[in-house]
Design a protein around this motif. Structure first.
Motif, PDB file in Angstrom:
ATOM      1  N   ASN A  34      -3.263  11.888  -0.299  1.00  0.00           N
ATOM      2  CA  ASN A  34      -2.883  11.792  -1.706  1.00  0.00           C
ATOM      3  C   ASN A  34      -1.474  12.348  -1.970  1.00  0.00           C
ATOM      4  O   ASN A  34      -0.689  11.703  -2.672  1.00  0.00           O
ATOM      5  CB  ASN A  34      -3.927  12.493  -2.584  1.00  0.00           C
ATOM      6  N   VAL A  85       0.846  -1.199   0.000  1.00  0.00           N
ATOM      7  CA  VAL A  85       0.000   0.000   0.000  1.00  0.00           C
ATOM      8  C   VAL A  85       0.880   1.247   0.000  1.00  0.00           C
ATOM      9  O   VAL A  85       0.571   2.254  -0.638  1.00  0.00           O
ATOM     10  CB  VAL A  85      -0.944   0.010   1.221  1.00  0.00           C
ATOM     11  N   PHE A  86       2.011   1.174   0.716  1.00  0.00           N
ATOM     12  CA  PHE A  86       2.982   2.266   0.748  1.00  0.00           C
ATOM     13  C   PHE A  86       4.243   1.903  -0.033  1.00  0.00           C
ATOM     14  O   PHE A  86       5.337   2.353   0.299  1.00  0.00           O
ATOM     15  CB  PHE A  86       3.366   2.608   2.193  1.00  0.00           C
ATOM     16  N   PHE A 137      -3.910  11.101  -6.555  1.00  0.00           N
ATOM     17  CA  PHE A 137      -2.558  10.550  -6.538  1.00  0.00           C
ATOM     18  C   PHE A 137      -2.253   9.782  -7.815  1.00  0.00           C
ATOM     19  O   PHE A 137      -1.210   9.982  -8.448  1.00  0.00           O
ATOM     20  CB  PHE A 137      -2.371   9.645  -5.317  1.00  0.00           C
ATOM     21  N   MET A 148       5.836   9.827  -2.380  1.00  0.00           N
ATOM     22  CA  MET A 148       6.545   8.559  -2.246  1.00  0.00           C
ATOM     23  C   MET A 148       6.784   7.920  -3.611  1.00  0.00           C
ATOM     24  O   MET A 148       7.868   7.393  -3.889  1.00  0.00           O
ATOM     25  CB  MET A 148       5.753   7.596  -1.352  1.00  0.00           C
ATOM     26  N   ALA A 149       5.773   7.972  -4.476  1.00  0.00           N
ATOM     27  CA  ALA A 149       5.888   7.355  -5.797  1.00  0.00           C
ATOM     28  C   ALA A 149       6.939   8.046  -6.644  1.00  0.00           C
ATOM     29  O   ALA A 149       7.814   7.395  -7.241  1.00  0.00           O
ATOM     30  CB  ALA A 149       4.533   7.392  -6.502  1.00  0.00           C
ATOM     31  N   LEU A 171       1.185   9.700  -0.934  1.00  0.00           N
ATOM     32  CA  LEU A 171       1.444   8.657  -1.918  1.00  0.00           C
ATOM     33  C   LEU A 171       2.147   9.208  -3.160  1.00  0.00           C
ATOM     34  O   LEU A 171       3.033   8.557  -3.723  1.00  0.00           O
ATOM     35  CB  LEU A 171       0.123   7.987  -2.316  1.00  0.00           C
ATOM     36  N   SER A 204      -0.899   0.855  -9.912  1.00  0.00           N
ATOM     37  CA  SER A 204      -0.984   1.338  -8.533  1.00  0.00           C
ATOM     38  C   SER A 204      -2.382   1.086  -7.950  1.00  0.00           C
ATOM     39  O   SER A 204      -2.898  -0.010  -8.067  1.00  0.00           O
ATOM     40  CB  SER A 204      -0.593   2.816  -8.460  1.00  0.00           C
ATOM     41  N   THR A 205      -3.010   2.107  -7.377  1.00  0.00           N
ATOM     42  CA  THR A 205      -4.300   1.898  -6.709  1.00  0.00           C
ATOM     43  C   THR A 205      -5.494   2.130  -7.625  1.00  0.00           C
ATOM     44  O   THR A 205      -6.640   2.165  -7.155  1.00  0.00           O
ATOM     45  CB  THR A 205      -4.427   2.822  -5.478  1.00  0.00           C
ATOM     46  N   VAL A 252      -4.403   7.151   4.420  1.00  0.00           N
ATOM     47  CA  VAL A 252      -4.131   6.344   3.231  1.00  0.00           C
ATOM     48  C   VAL A 252      -4.907   5.034   3.306  1.00  0.00           C
ATOM     49  O   VAL A 252      -5.380   4.504   2.299  1.00  0.00           O
ATOM     50  CB  VAL A 252      -2.621   6.068   3.092  1.00  0.00           C
ATOM     51  N   THR A 270      -8.082   7.717  -3.836  1.00  0.00           N
ATOM     52  CA  THR A 270      -6.693   8.038  -4.196  1.00  0.00           C
ATOM     53  C   THR A 270      -6.557   8.389  -5.674  1.00  0.00           C
ATOM     54  O   THR A 270      -5.459   8.343  -6.227  1.00  0.00           O
ATOM     55  CB  THR A 270      -5.754   6.865  -3.856  1.00  0.00           C
ATOM     56  N   ALA A 314       7.066  10.319   2.657  1.00  0.00           N
ATOM     57  CA  ALA A 314       5.717  10.237   3.225  1.00  0.00           C
ATOM     58  C   ALA A 314       5.451  11.411   4.159  1.00  0.00           C
ATOM     59  O   ALA A 314       4.388  12.046   4.099  1.00  0.00           O
ATOM     60  CB  ALA A 314       5.543   8.915   3.969  1.00  0.00           C
TER      61      ALA A 314
END
Length: 323
Positions: free
Chosen positions: A246, A28-29, A299, A252-253, A249, A132-133, A190, A296, A217
Motif C-alpha cells: 500500500n 496497475v503501477f 492506499f 507512486m501516486a 502505491l 484508481s483501484t 501489489v 489496496t 515504488a
C-alpha cells in the motif's frame, strides 16, 4: 530518458488490441506503457501460472466490457479499463478455493469492476481525483462476501476469519538481508505475488517507463518495512511485504503519478506512505470482524485525502496524465 523513449517507441508499434491489453496491466503501477505491462504479465506467470492466467482473464474481460459498453475510447486505449480487472483475477484466486466455476466468477467480477470504474469516474470527476483501484476493492469485497450464498464456491485459507483482531506479538529488528527481500516482496504483493523475483521484475518494468516512478515504488517498499518495525507490528507480515504494497502505491501516486514532481511532492509522498501504514493497521482491525482483507483500500483512502488536500494548497499542482 533513452530507455523510456525506447519503450514508448516499441509501445506504439504493438498492434492496438494487444497494446491496450498490456497497457491495462501496466496501469496497475500507473504506467501507460505496453512494454512495462508485458514485463508485469511475464513476471506474474513466473510467479505462478494460475495467477498469470487469472490476471490475463481479468484484463481481457474488463477491457472487452468497456468496448461493448461504449465507454470513451481514449480511456480504453490508455488501459484505464484494464488494470482493475488485472487485479481482480489473482485476488479472487488467492482468497477463494480454486474451482472450475471460479473462472466464471473472475470474468463476472472483472466486468463489474469496469462498470464500477465508469460510475466512480463520474462521481469523482468534480473532485478531480482518480478512482484508481477502488472498483477492484469494492468488487472483490462483494464477490468474497457472496460466496456464502453459493455451493460452488468456498473461502480459501488466506481469507481472514471473521473475529476480533488479536494483538501483534513483540518483534525484533529485521536483519538487513531479510529487509531487502521484504522490500521486493512488498512491490510484488501489489499483484498478490509473494516473490522476490517478481518484485524485482515489477520494479524493472516501472523503471523502463519512469525512473522517478521506480524510485517512489522502492521508497514506498522501504517505508512499508521501516515504519512497521518502529511501530512494533507483526514481524512475519513485514517480512512478507504485506505492510509495504500500500505505501508503494501511495508514494507512486502522490510523488509521481498525479502531482507535479518536486521536492515538496516527494516530501508529501513520504508522509502519505507513513500514514498508509497506520491506515492499513486501523482498517485491518475494522475489516477483520467482517472476514474481509484490506486489499489496496488504505492506499486509495490516503491517496484521495492527500490529493484533495494538495488541491487546496499553493505548493502542489496536479499533473494531467489521464490516469
Amino acid at each position: 530518458m533513452v530507455i523510456i523513449d525506447w519503450s514508448l517507441s516499441v509501445d506504439r508499434t504493438i498492434p492496438k488490441p494487444l497494446r491496450i491489453i498490456l497497457r491495462g496491466v501496466g496501469q496497475v503501477f500507473f504506467c501507460c506503457n505496453a512494454v512495462t505491462g508485458l514485463i508485469f504479465l511475464m513476471a506474474l506467470y513466473i510467479g505462478g501460472v494460475t495467477a498469470g492466467l487469472a490476471a490475463t482473464a481479468g484484463v481481457f474481460s474488463s477491457t472487452i466490457a468497456a468496448h461493448l459498453l461504449g465507454f470513451p475510447e481514449k480511456d480504453i486505449d490508455a488501459g484505464l479499463y484494464g488494470f482493475n480487472g488485472t487485479l481482480v483475477g489473482p485476488c479472487l484466486f488467492l482468497f477463494l478455493e480454486n474451482s472450475p466455476q471460479l473462472w466464471l466468477y473472475v470474468v463476472l467480477a472483472s466486468i463489474l469492476s469496469t462498470i464500477v470504474l465508469a460510475a466512480l469516474m463520474r462521481i469523482l470527476q468534480p473532485c478531480d481525483i482518480p478512482a484508481s483501484t477502488a472498483p477492484f476493492i469494492l468488487t472483490c469485497w462483494m464477490f468474497m462476501a457472496a460466496v456464502y450464498a453459493f455451493d460452488s464456491f468456498s473461502r480459501g485459507p488466506l481469507l481472514p476469519t471473521a473475529g476480533i483482531p488479536v494483538e501483534a506479538a513483540n518483534i525484533s529488528m529485521i536483519p538487513v538481508e531479510i529487509g531487502y527481500m521484504a522490500a521486493a516482496k512488498g512491490i510484488s504483493e501489489v499483484m498478490f505475488a509473494d516473490s522476490v523475483v517478481v518484485g524485482i521484475l515489477f520494479l524493472a518494468g516501472i523503471a523502463i517507463h519512469s525512473l522517478r516512478g521506480a524510485a517512489m515504488a522502492l521508497a514506498g517498499a522501504i517505508v512499508g518495512i521501516v515504519i512497521p518495525v518502529l511501530l512494533g507490528m507483526d514481524k512475519s507480515l513485514i517480512e512478507m511485504g504485506l505492510y509495504a504494497f500500500n505505501p508503494v502505491l501511495a508514494m507512486m501516486a502522490v510523488g509521481w503519478a498525479f502531482l507535479k514532481p518536486s521536492g515538496r511532492s516527494m516530501g508529501l509522498a513520504f508522509l502519505a506512505g507513513i500514514f498508509t501504514v497506520i491506515c492499513q493497521a486501523g482498517l485491518t482491525g475494522f475489516l477483520t470482524p467482517l472476514g474481509l482483507p484490506v486489499l489496496t483500500f488504505p492506499f486509495v483512502l490516503v491517496m484521495w485525502v492527500f490529493l484533495l488536500a494538495a488541491s487546496r494548497s499553493k505548493y502542489w499542482e496536479y499533473l494531467n496524465q489521464g490516469k
